[in-house]
Motif scaffolding. Structure first.
Motif, PDB file in Angstrom:
ATOM      1  N   GLY A   1      28.017 -31.775 -47.804  1.00 51.64           N
ATOM      2  CA  GLY A   1      27.554 -32.128 -49.130  1.00 51.64           C
ATOM      3  C   GLY A   1      27.628 -33.617 -49.378  1.00 51.64           C
ATOM      4  O   GLY A   1      27.794 -34.410 -48.450  1.00 51.64           O
ATOM      5  N   LEU A   2      27.505 -33.962 -50.654  1.00 52.54           N
ATOM      6  CA  LEU A   2      27.550 -35.358 -51.096  1.00 52.54           C
ATOM      7  C   LEU A   2      28.894 -35.618 -51.756  1.00 52.54           C
ATOM      8  O   LEU A   2      29.332 -34.854 -52.620  1.00 52.54           O
ATOM      9  CB  LEU A   2      26.418 -35.624 -52.082  1.00 52.54           C
ATOM     10  CG  LEU A   2      26.397 -36.990 -52.772  1.00 52.54           C
ATOM     11  CD1 LEU A   2      26.186 -38.091 -51.748  1.00 52.54           C
ATOM     12  CD2 LEU A   2      25.311 -37.015 -53.846  1.00 52.54           C
TER      13      LEU A   2
ATOM     14  N   ALA B   1      30.740 -18.328 -19.146  1.00 51.19           N
ATOM     15  CA  ALA B   1      30.618 -19.678 -19.685  1.00 51.19           C
ATOM     16  C   ALA B   1      29.929 -19.657 -21.046  1.00 51.19           C
ATOM     17  O   ALA B   1      29.038 -18.849 -21.305  1.00 51.19           O
ATOM     18  CB  ALA B   1      29.828 -20.560 -18.719  1.00 51.19           C
ATOM     19  N   ILE B   2      30.366 -20.556 -21.905  1.00 54.78           N
ATOM     20  CA  ILE B   2      29.786 -20.702 -23.233  1.00 54.78           C
ATOM     21  C   ILE B   2      29.600 -22.175 -23.546  1.00 54.78           C
ATOM     22  O   ILE B   2      30.472 -22.991 -23.251  1.00 54.78           O
ATOM     23  CB  ILE B   2      30.697 -20.088 -24.314  1.00 54.78           C
ATOM     24  CG1 ILE B   2      30.760 -18.565 -24.202  1.00 54.78           C
ATOM     25  CG2 ILE B   2      30.213 -20.466 -25.710  1.00 54.78           C
ATOM     26  CD1 ILE B   2      31.747 -17.943 -25.149  1.00 54.78           C
ATOM     27  N   ASN B   3      28.486 -22.499 -24.139  1.00 54.92           N
ATOM     28  CA  ASN B   3      28.273 -23.834 -24.716  1.00 54.92           C
ATOM     29  C   ASN B   3      27.305 -23.661 -25.876  1.00 54.92           C
ATOM     30  O   ASN B   3      26.096 -23.698 -25.697  1.00 54.92           O
ATOM     31  CB  ASN B   3      27.718 -24.804 -23.682  1.00 54.92           C
ATOM     32  CG  ASN B   3      27.659 -26.225 -24.214  1.00 54.92           C
ATOM     33  OD1 ASN B   3      28.377 -26.581 -25.155  1.00 54.92           O
ATOM     34  ND2 ASN B   3      26.824 -27.054 -23.617  1.00 54.92           N
ATOM     35  N   LEU B   4      27.864 -23.415 -27.042  1.00 52.98           N
ATOM     36  CA  LEU B   4      27.072 -23.109 -28.229  1.00 52.98           C
ATOM     37  C   LEU B   4      27.176 -24.223 -29.264  1.00 52.98           C
ATOM     38  O   LEU B   4      28.239 -24.828 -29.426  1.00 52.98           O
ATOM     39  CB  LEU B   4      27.555 -21.811 -28.874  1.00 52.98           C
ATOM     40  CG  LEU B   4      27.179 -20.491 -28.198  1.00 52.98           C
ATOM     41  CD1 LEU B   4      27.821 -19.346 -28.943  1.00 52.98           C
ATOM     42  CD2 LEU B   4      25.679 -20.323 -28.132  1.00 52.98           C
ATOM     43  N   TRP B   5      26.076 -24.426 -29.985  1.00 47.15           N
ATOM     44  CA  TRP B   5      26.029 -25.419 -31.061  1.00 47.15           C
ATOM     45  C   TRP B   5      25.648 -24.748 -32.370  1.00 47.15           C
ATOM     46  O   TRP B   5      24.836 -23.826 -32.400  1.00 47.15           O
ATOM     47  CB  TRP B   5      25.007 -26.499 -30.751  1.00 47.15           C
ATOM     48  CG  TRP B   5      25.388 -27.375 -29.607  1.00 47.15           C
ATOM     49  CD1 TRP B   5      25.086 -27.192 -28.290  1.00 47.15           C
ATOM     50  CD2 TRP B   5      26.157 -28.582 -29.683  1.00 47.15           C
ATOM     51  NE1 TRP B   5      25.623 -28.207 -27.535  1.00 47.15           N
ATOM     52  CE2 TRP B   5      26.275 -29.080 -28.358  1.00 47.15           C
ATOM     53  CE3 TRP B   5      26.755 -29.297 -30.714  1.00 47.15           C
ATOM     54  CZ2 TRP B   5      26.971 -30.251 -28.055  1.00 47.15           C
ATOM     55  CZ3 TRP B   5      27.446 -30.464 -30.423  1.00 47.15           C
ATOM     56  CH2 TRP B   5      27.549 -30.937 -29.107  1.00 47.15           C
ATOM     57  N   GLY B   6      26.225 -25.248 -33.437  1.00 48.36           N
ATOM     58  CA  GLY B   6      25.813 -24.817 -34.754  1.00 48.36           C
ATOM     59  C   GLY B   6      24.539 -25.544 -35.162  1.00 48.36           C
ATOM     60  O   GLY B   6      24.049 -26.429 -34.457  1.00 48.36           O
ATOM     61  N   GLN B   7      24.018 -25.171 -36.311  1.00 49.19           N
ATOM     62  CA  GLN B   7      22.754 -25.742 -36.780  1.00 49.19           C
ATOM     63  C   GLN B   7      22.929 -27.103 -37.440  1.00 49.19           C
ATOM     64  O   GLN B   7      21.952 -27.820 -37.655  1.00 49.19           O
ATOM     65  CB  GLN B   7      22.076 -24.772 -37.768  1.00 49.19           C
ATOM     66  CG  GLN B   7      22.580 -24.841 -39.203  1.00 49.19           C
ATOM     67  CD  GLN B   7      23.935 -24.178 -39.403  1.00 49.19           C
ATOM     68  OE1 GLN B   7      24.541 -23.630 -38.485  1.00 49.19           O
ATOM     69  NE2 GLN B   7      24.431 -24.222 -40.641  1.00 49.19           N
ATOM     70  N   GLY B   8      24.145 -27.459 -37.740  1.00 43.71           N
ATOM     71  CA  GLY B   8      24.420 -28.743 -38.358  1.00 43.71           C
ATOM     72  C   GLY B   8      24.535 -28.651 -39.868  1.00 43.71           C
ATOM     73  O   GLY B   8      23.857 -27.839 -40.501  1.00 43.71           O
ATOM     74  N   THR B   9      25.395 -29.482 -40.428  1.00 45.67           N
ATOM     75  CA  THR B   9      25.542 -29.566 -41.879  1.00 45.67           C
ATOM     76  C   THR B   9      25.625 -31.037 -42.272  1.00 45.67           C
ATOM     77  O   THR B   9      26.319 -31.832 -41.628  1.00 45.67           O
ATOM     78  CB  THR B   9      26.781 -28.783 -42.362  1.00 45.67           C
ATOM     79  OG1 THR B   9      26.830 -28.782 -43.795  1.00 45.67           O
ATOM     80  CG2 THR B   9      28.086 -29.364 -41.825  1.00 45.67           C
ATOM     81  N   GLN B  10      24.893 -31.394 -43.299  1.00 48.21           N
ATOM     82  CA  GLN B  10      24.796 -32.797 -43.710  1.00 48.21           C
ATOM     83  C   GLN B  10      26.016 -33.194 -44.534  1.00 48.21           C
ATOM     84  O   GLN B  10      26.400 -32.503 -45.486  1.00 48.21           O
ATOM     85  CB  GLN B  10      23.527 -33.018 -44.531  1.00 48.21           C
ATOM     86  CG  GLN B  10      23.371 -34.435 -45.066  1.00 48.21           C
ATOM     87  CD  GLN B  10      23.059 -35.448 -43.998  1.00 48.21           C
ATOM     88  OE1 GLN B  10      22.212 -35.218 -43.145  1.00 48.21           O
ATOM     89  NE2 GLN B  10      23.771 -36.584 -44.031  1.00 48.21           N
ATOM     90  N   VAL B  11      26.590 -34.320 -44.171  1.00 52.26           N
ATOM     91  CA  VAL B  11      27.657 -34.946 -44.959  1.00 52.26           C
ATOM     92  C   VAL B  11      27.169 -36.329 -45.357  1.00 52.26           C
ATOM     93  O   VAL B  11      26.797 -37.137 -44.497  1.00 52.26           O
ATOM     94  CB  VAL B  11      28.966 -35.053 -44.150  1.00 52.26           C
ATOM     95  CG1 VAL B  11      29.990 -35.883 -44.913  1.00 52.26           C
ATOM     96  CG2 VAL B  11      29.515 -33.669 -43.844  1.00 52.26           C
TER      97      VAL B  11
END
Length: 125
Positions: A10-11, A111-121
């Protein structure tokens, strides 16, 4: 299919705090290294903090003393508590789950290498 879902961005004004959360839809945290990364506009993605399954943490120098990474394996969730935020902390924050495939405590884990979608700061001055 396992997914990572981030929340909490968030902001905020400079000096403020935010807590990011990253939850997995499945049980993938076993023996994994959890990490938070960030990418500011025009810059490369950089590591912010990591935490091992044993709870060992590592931080980039610019956030030491201000950010805290933690994990709750029972909830398949990793957190990033951010304090004393600065405008230069503005970025999209991504969580990552990483685990080389192999035997852990006698059980094979893929094996795992996962990424989230991202969140804006966004930190305003």
């Amino acid at each position: 299919q396992v997914q990572l879902v981030e929340s909490g961005g968030g902001l905020v004004q400079a000096g403020g705090s935010l807590r990011l959360s990253c939850a997995a839809s499945g049980s993938i945290f076993s023996f994994s290294v959890m990490g938070w990364y960030r990418q500011a506009p025009g810059k490369q993605r950089e590591l912010v903090a990591t935490i091992t399954s044993g709870g060992n943490t590592n931080y980039v120098d610019s956030v030491k003393g201000r950010f805290t990474i933690s994990r709750d394996n029972a909830k398949n969730t990793v957190y990033l508590q951010m304090g004393s935020l600065k405008p230069e902390d503005t970025a999209v924050y991504y969580c990552n789950v990483n685990r080389p495939g192999g035997f852990y405590s006698g059980t094979y884990y893929p094996a795992i290498n996962l990424w989230g979608q991202g969140t804006q700061v966004t930190v305003s001055s």
